[in-house]
Design an enzyme around this catalytic site. Sequence first.
Site, short mmCIF file in Angstrom:
data_model
loop_
_atom_site.label_atom_id
_atom_site.label_comp_id
_atom_site.label_asym_id
_atom_site.label_seq_id
_atom_site.Cartn_x
_atom_site.Cartn_y
_atom_site.Cartn_z
N LYS A 347 0.81 -1.22 0.00
CA LYS A 347 0.00 0.00 0.00
C LYS A 347 0.85 1.27 0.00
CE LYS A 347 -4.14 -1.91 0.14
NZ LYS A 347 -5.02 -1.84 -1.04
N GLU A 369 -9.77 5.76 3.13
CA GLU A 369 -10.56 4.70 3.73
C GLU A 369 -9.61 3.55 4.00
OE1 GLU A 369 -10.14 5.04 0.53
OE2 GLU A 369 -9.43 3.02 0.10
N SER A 635 1.79 -9.72 -0.77
CA SER A 635 1.48 -8.29 -0.72
C SER A 635 1.69 -7.65 0.65
CB SER A 635 0.04 -8.06 -1.18
OG SER A 635 -0.84 -8.85 -0.40
#
Lengths: 652, 263
Positions: A347, A369, A635
């Site tokens: 991210k 969010e 990830s």
Amino acid sequence: MLATIVAQRRRDIAALKKTRPLAALRAAATPGRPTFAAAVRAAPFALIAECKLASPAKGALCERHTVPDLARLFTAAGAAALSVHTSAPFRGRIEDIAAVRAVSPLPILRKDFIIDEYQLYESRLAGADAVLLIAAILTDGQLARYLALAGSLGLDTLVEVHSLEELQRVQRTAAPIVGINNRDLATFTTDLAATFALLPHTDGRRLIISESGINSGHDARRLKAAGVRGALVGEALVTAADIPARTRELALAPEKEEFPMPDKNGRFGAYGGRYVPETLMPALGELAATYGRLKDDPAFRRELAGYLKDYAGRPTLLYHAANLTAHYGRADIYLKREDLLHTGAHKINNAIGQAILARRMGKKRIVAETGAGQHGVACATVAAYFGLECRVFMGEEDIERQHLNVVRMRLLGSEVVPVASGTGTLKDATSEAMRYWVANVRDTNYIIGSVVGPHPYPMMVRDFQAVIGRELKAQAAAAGLQIKHIVACVGGGSNAMGIFHPFLHDRDIVKTGVEAAGRGLGSGQYAASLVKGRPGVLHGAYSYLLQDDDGQVTPAYSVSAGLDYPGVGPEHAHARDSGLARYVAVTDRAALDALARLARLEGIIAALESAHALAYLEELMPATGPGQAVVVCLSGRGDKDVDTVAKIMGGS
Amino acid sequence: MSALRAKLAATLAAGRKGLIVYLTAGCPDLAATREAARAAFAAGADIVEIGIPFSDPIADGPVIQKAAAEALKGGLKTAAVLDAAGEITAAGPVALMTYINTILQFGPERFVAAAAAKGAAGVIVPDLPLEEAAPLQDICRRHNLDLIKFIAPTSPPERIARICAQAEGFLYCVSTTGVTGVRAVDYSLLAPLIAAARQATAVPVAIGFGIGSPEAAVAAAAHADAVIVGSAVVERLATSGPTAVGQLVAALRRALDGAGERP
């Protein structure tokens, strides 16, 4: 004609040697680090584009452009390497190499009639990465000597042959790249048949390139299908009415480049778009315009690359999971270790990119969010670093199950706003963040965490995450890996699109997105939008969606908070429909088992999201074979999930 | 002239300001919605908007979100709302307001055809900006239904001109950056926005979002042809029933008419 040119070259060199003797060149030349062969090897089909203005047979070919102009066009349109003609009959000069080097990072092949070692030193000093050696004008002895000398000077070589006899001579040397010239040296006509006639006689130990006479994408595809690794093309490119389009065509990158996704309306095929209140439309327009200006701006790219390297910790490892590989006993399994990034997940790639954009747009506040909290933490992190005010909307249910990340965000100085509406998960947090943005659009930038939302977000987030795939491509090329499968989990789909995207049009690599089947696809409790949903609009984009007959969005469920989302990015919807990627789903139980398996075998605790991708290996691996490479995007790391896992697994 | 525009034009011609009332269908039930709509018309509403609930209403604040969630909890279906709307169109012009996914899943052609057959006069879709509107616009034109266009305080002048070129029925001017819900708004800030719109269209301009009291309605109406009252009406219906809705609308009507009479 060849004899005339060679004789002239011989006289040129004799003259040159008088003004600058061989000894002087030899003293000045230091070995280079050539990148030409690696570039040819790495490309699915390497277009070596020749910056050629004229030929002795046809005279002027291109009056509109200079040599560096051509280099620029070829580079932007997807050539793998450049060829620069440096002899007078082709209106070339040795100085052209430096002029091309100044405008393009691509490896440069010096094309000339090389008949003297003097020219090899000259090539190296001029900055070439590789030289062309023409078998027809060299003896066996010269060929062997020049190959060795080029090697010691750090120059790659492309050895050109016209006939079976020449091919056989060259195959007795160590020449790593052989070019089959389709031009008949007597008539100067070209015929692709020359390549197909010689191919059966190649020994399989060298990269084969086809030279001249490649006029269309059809020609290039035929060559590629026959095992040819690239094409050296000049005339067909420089005489084209639309040089970039012809370059893309011959580089076999047409789908990606000729039909850029998304289109100007933010559409990936039928999917995407901007379904938002009018209040947000000007802000989306501004964001798209700013991003459009900056994305290819060298200063912006440098700034982004700098933070990704020095702050986030890129490049991430491509790790060979030897124990997991042994466990399945089939293909080699590699993990792209995004979990090793600062903040523990991919991210951060996107958060940094969008935070830089926010700063460039003069916005002091960001809103985000979050589901699992990984995007929230990434935003809180960049907000702290760049001195931005940050507010993160998070569902109450997620605040409960991802408490660790809530503490992290607060510690980083962000405000975490609980969202009680709906299911209290990512969907509702996203709606609430959008509502907040509607109200505060003038001074606030909304950093969406996945490839979802209205245009330009799906494109922008994809571009920021595509660093994963680009890195993988370079790492795989360096290690000589033949990737057969890429596997990634899909919630909104940002890590998956990031790792898929540079490979999306490579039909030889199977891209599999793994959604959450929750308690089972028959249970009604899952988050598999692509597998079980149908197209509709949620959060500003048209894409696959879990919904009832009336279009009411139905709650998603997954043990993994990051996958617990009823929608998915529109580019995935397009990839699903067009077969560019395929999508499957695995259950909570399978993901938990995969998490435990990786932990015990490799000593790596994966995030529950990434564990879904790992779980798919159970189905995939038996169908693979030794020598293939399977890459899983790891990830994120699983620290945030240990409470959840402990609760479910109990003492087991 | 469309039914929506004709009705507002008649009101304006009589020296009065237009009053548009919004109701979330099915909260607490469709009978209450019908009764409240009739009460609103009787008390002087020019137009009633019937909101078809959607699970994820990103343009709505807490009151309408809650009303939509409750209506859906009761199992409300789009088809049932269309039927209910058909029962009140005799009392006055009705516009259907919903999010684009509701229309897409019902089928745009089927939705618009049904709305027209039930006597509705327009469709309002808050998450359908001009750039995405063309397919639904074509269908609405064929069925003689107005597709209401929005302008917002963030819309730049060239955009306002493009939106106004497509305006029909009335132009929905969002009062502030934000979602629906009652709040204090300085309506005088909208003067340049509305001036720009008036340059580009003769369609009546209605201000919505934030208006919750007769005083606010008067303040907003000073800058526009009509006002839209939503959350306050929905809240009143939820707490006090259809008769109370009639009383609120009557108070709004009186205040608007009083402000219209110059002493």
